[in-house]
Design an enzyme around this catalytic site. Structure first.
Site, PDB file in Angstrom:
ATOM      1  N   GLU A  69      83.566 -16.067 -54.414  1.00  0.00           N
ATOM      2  CA  GLU A  69      85.039 -16.053 -54.620  1.00  0.00           C
ATOM      3  C   GLU A  69      85.346 -17.445 -53.439  1.00  0.00           C
ATOM      4  OE1 GLU A  69      83.392 -13.260 -54.513  1.00  0.00           O
ATOM      5  OE2 GLU A  69      84.631 -11.471 -55.676  1.00  0.00           O
ATOM      6  N   ASP A 213      96.258 -30.704 -73.448  1.00  0.00           N
ATOM      7  CA  ASP A 213      95.045 -30.051 -73.194  1.00  0.00           C
ATOM      8  C   ASP A 213      94.296 -30.736 -74.151  1.00  0.00           C
ATOM      9  OD1 ASP A 213      93.289 -28.420 -74.218  1.00  0.00           O
ATOM     10  OD2 ASP A 213      94.879 -26.475 -74.285  1.00  0.00           O
ATOM     11  N   THR A 239      88.570 -27.067 -72.790  1.00  0.00           N
ATOM     12  CA  THR A 239      86.824 -26.559 -72.742  1.00  0.00           C
ATOM     13  C   THR A 239      85.603 -28.087 -72.492  1.00  0.00           C
ATOM     14  OG1 THR A 239      87.136 -26.729 -75.255  1.00  0.00           O
ATOM     15  CG2 THR A 239      87.932 -25.591 -73.989  1.00  0.00           C
TER      16      THR A 239
END
Ligand code: DSN
Length: 428
Positions: A69, A213, A239
């Site tokens: 993290e 996007d 992506t």
């Protein structure tokens, strides 16, 4: 595990599935069956591709064991030296290949990348302006049943009915009327080039931020075959597994001024530990995408898309917008077969080992579960090495199956030819 695939690939698959098989033969059998399914079908799903063995190997690395993290150099756990190094590599490469000022490579997928942008700069109830999903947009661009359409006030633009291209005048009018905080451009089923600069001008005029996007076209953007949104957009999301040919994952990028809020939105806002094995695979994929061969690959995707469009048009099919500029095209089945819906057509094609997805076409009267269109994309067949000649032959087979109304004898004959082609062009 030989069945029509190259000996070296069979050996590679056996090596990793053997370990699964020792523990879980049932799962190993399913994994091997999927390897064979992919080898023995021609995949025209526009959002899928075949990641290289290098990318796949990275996804199986020891990094799957590590929690990290935070960001490189600023982690909550110790033991993160390799995590830092691999994530920094991926960040640097993402910024370089996409030409962006900042990159966060932790989003698990495209939806999470989009969500991170929204969480970074919007409050619930803020207005977003995105492309209508039934005209080619994505569910995270404001669909009512998605978080993006329920948390935010979503307004939609669409295609011009005649040209079936994005109606930029409508985008401008809606932007000026509704004053969205964020304009979203980019699409999941749009066969034409998107004018990011024009979106940027509208965003400026109405005082909105702009998010592009580019999930579908990322590989074409990197290859310089589609204009880049890096200048015009405040945020660029993608992506990594479609035309970019990397692992299943996402990346969120932005202008430097938004770096901190975007990073905080990803962690701790939305996600816990990053999937470092996927981050590693993204780093590898970005190296692959920066090679000169990748430009040729991108051009071959487009050449194949044109070849498929030409073949289908020559056989009387109606394509949305009349053709394609990119890796995909949309057949409007109502042209040749008013009674045939996309669900039925895709099922017939699957029985001939040709994999496609049903898709709504603009102003579709049918529900999305049936749809009046088919979306066909060429990234995966291009990775196998099919060229325009083979793609035209494939277009002919699609016509044979559909015009026969899925007749069993025709599907069986076409399946035989498809299998021969699959053997001649194995997944590398
Ligand atoms: N499911 C992807 C596609 O097929 O385009 C979008 O998320």
């Amino acid at each position: 595990m030989s069945d029509g695939i190259s000996p070296s690939l069979a050996e590679w698959i056996a090596a990793w599935t053997d370990e699964v098989g020792k523990v879980d033969p049932l799962a190993a059998e399913i994994l091997q069956a999927e390897e064979l399914r992919e080898q023995k079908t021609l995949n025209l799903i526009a959002s899928e591709n075949y990641a290289s063995r290098a990318v796949r190997q990275a996804t199986a690395s020891a990094l799957t064991n590590k929690y990290a993290e935070g960001l490189p150099g600023k982690r909550f756990y110790h033991g993160c030296e390799c995590a830092d190094n691999i994530e920094q590599l991926a960040i640097d490469r993402a910024k370089k290949v996409f030409g962006t000022e900042h990159a966060n490579v932790q989003p698990h997928a495209g939806s999470q990348a989009n969500m991170a942008v929204y969480f970074a700069v919007l409050k619930p109830g803020d207005t977003i302006l995105g492309m209508n999903m039934s005209h080619g947009g994505h569910l995270t661009h404001g669909l009512k049943v998605n978080f993006s359409g329920s948390v935010y006030r979503a307004i939609h633009y669409g295609l011009n009915r005649q040209s079936e291209r994005i109606d930029m005048e409508q985008v401008r009018q809606l932007a000026l009327k509704h004053r969205p905080k964020l304009i979203v451009c980019g699409a999941s089923a749009y066969p034409r080039e998107i004018d990011f600069a024009a979106f940027g001008r509208i965003a400026q005029e109405c005082g909105a931020m702009l998010m592009a996007d580019i999930a579908h076209i990322a590989g074409l953007v990197v290859a310089g075959l589609h204009n880049s949104p890096a200048q015009a957009a405040d945020f660029v999301t993608t992506t990594t597994h479609k035309t970019l040919r990397g692992p299943r994952s996402g990346i969120a990028m932005c202008k430097a001024q938004y770096a901190k809020v975007l990073d905080s939105a990803v962690f701790p806002g939305l996600q816990g530990g990053p999937l470092l094995q996927q981050v590693a695979a993204k780093a590898v994929a970005l190296v692959e995408a920066s090679q000169p061969e990748f430009k040729q690959y991108g051009q071959a995707i487009i050449d194949n898309s044109h070849a498929l469009a030409d073949e289908l048009l020559g056989r009387g099919y109606r394509l949305v917008s009349g053709g394609t500029d990119n890796h995909l095209l949309l057949i409007d089945l109502r042209g040749n077969y008013p009674e045939l819906n996309g669900q039925q057509a895709a099922t017939w094609l699957e029985s001939a080992q040709i994999i496609v997805n049903k898709n709504a076409i603009p102003f579709d009267q049918r529900p999305a579960t049936k749809a009046s269109g088919l979306r066909l994309g060429t990234p995966a067949i291009t990775t196998r090495g099919l060229g325009p000649n083979e793609t035209k032959v494939l277009g002919g087979w699609i016509d044979e199956v559909l015009s026969s109304k899925g007749a069993e004898s025709v599907c069986r004959r076409v399946k035989g030819r498809v299998l021969e082609m699959c053997e001649a062009f194995p997944i590398p």
